[in-house]
Design an enzyme around this catalytic site. Structure first.
Site, PDB file in Angstrom:
ATOM      1  N   GLU A  25       0.840  -1.196   0.000  1.00  0.00           N
ATOM      2  CA  GLU A  25       0.000   0.000   0.000  1.00  0.00           C
ATOM      3  C   GLU A  25       0.874   1.243   0.000  1.00  0.00           C
ATOM      4  OE1 GLU A  25      -3.100   0.445   2.884  1.00  0.00           O
ATOM      5  OE2 GLU A  25      -3.858  -1.586   2.570  1.00  0.00           O
ATOM      6  N   HIS A  71      -4.918   6.448  -0.610  1.00  0.00           N
ATOM      7  CA  HIS A  71      -4.100   5.266  -0.394  1.00  0.00           C
ATOM      8  C   HIS A  71      -4.583   4.153  -1.308  1.00  0.00           C
ATOM      9  CE1 HIS A  71      -7.368   4.083   2.383  1.00  0.00           C
ATOM     10  NE2 HIS A  71      -6.902   2.841   2.296  1.00  0.00           N
ATOM     11  N   HIS A  73      -5.395  -0.040  -2.156  1.00  0.00           N
ATOM     12  CA  HIS A  73      -5.799  -1.353  -1.658  1.00  0.00           C
ATOM     13  C   HIS A  73      -5.348  -2.377  -2.693  1.00  0.00           C
ATOM     14  CE1 HIS A  73      -9.286  -0.313   1.354  1.00  0.00           C
ATOM     15  NE2 HIS A  73      -8.112   0.129   1.756  1.00  0.00           N
ATOM     16  N   ASP A  84      -9.234   2.277   8.044  1.00  0.00           N
ATOM     17  CA  ASP A  84      -9.288   3.428   7.138  1.00  0.00           C
ATOM     18  C   ASP A  84     -10.187   4.519   7.716  1.00  0.00           C
ATOM     19  OD1 ASP A  84      -7.684   2.156   5.222  1.00  0.00           O
ATOM     20  OD2 ASP A  84      -9.418   1.434   4.074  1.00  0.00           O
TER      21      ASP A  84
END
Length: 123
Positions: A25, A71, A73, A84
């Protein structure tokens, strides 16, 4: 500030960052101009891992206009996890998740409580 759109090149860069960091990530903070997400801020000391990414808020420069986060996944699930949502609650009003395979439709935007938010993609 009401955030209603993201610049196309900013979104494309986020998707490329997801591809480049895969299978780990990445995490970054976002800034906007006139209600349009336009800037990606990589914060020194950010850590990307196989199951999570972290941004050290004590390293964010004073006066930086942070409106949210982005971000990836790597598992391709474009839905915020409980972790999150905890992160979203301290990092602004708009949060973008990009997911594998990182194509033009492999992303979503969310409010701090994890509810999907529609963003226009603008030139």
């Amino acid at each position: 500030m009401n955030i209603s759109a993201i610049q196309k090149d900013t979104l494309e860069l986020l998707l490329a960052m997801g591809r480049e960091s895969h299978p780990r990530e990445f995490a970054a903070l976002l800034s906007a101009k006139s209600g349009i997400i336009s800037d990606i801020n990589l914060i020194p000391g950010s850590i990307g891992g196989k199951a999570s990414a972290q941004v050290p808020f004590d390293m964010v420069p004073l006066g930086m206009n942070i409106i949210g986060s982005a971000h990836s996944h790597p598992n391709g699930i474009i839905r915020p996890s409980d972790a999150d949502i905890r992160f979203f609650s301290v990092s602004g009003s708009r949060h973008i998740i990009v997911g594998d395979p990182y194509g033009p439709d492999d992303w979503g935007c969310f409010s701090p409580d994890g509810i999907p938010v529609r963003l226009k993609v603008v030139p």
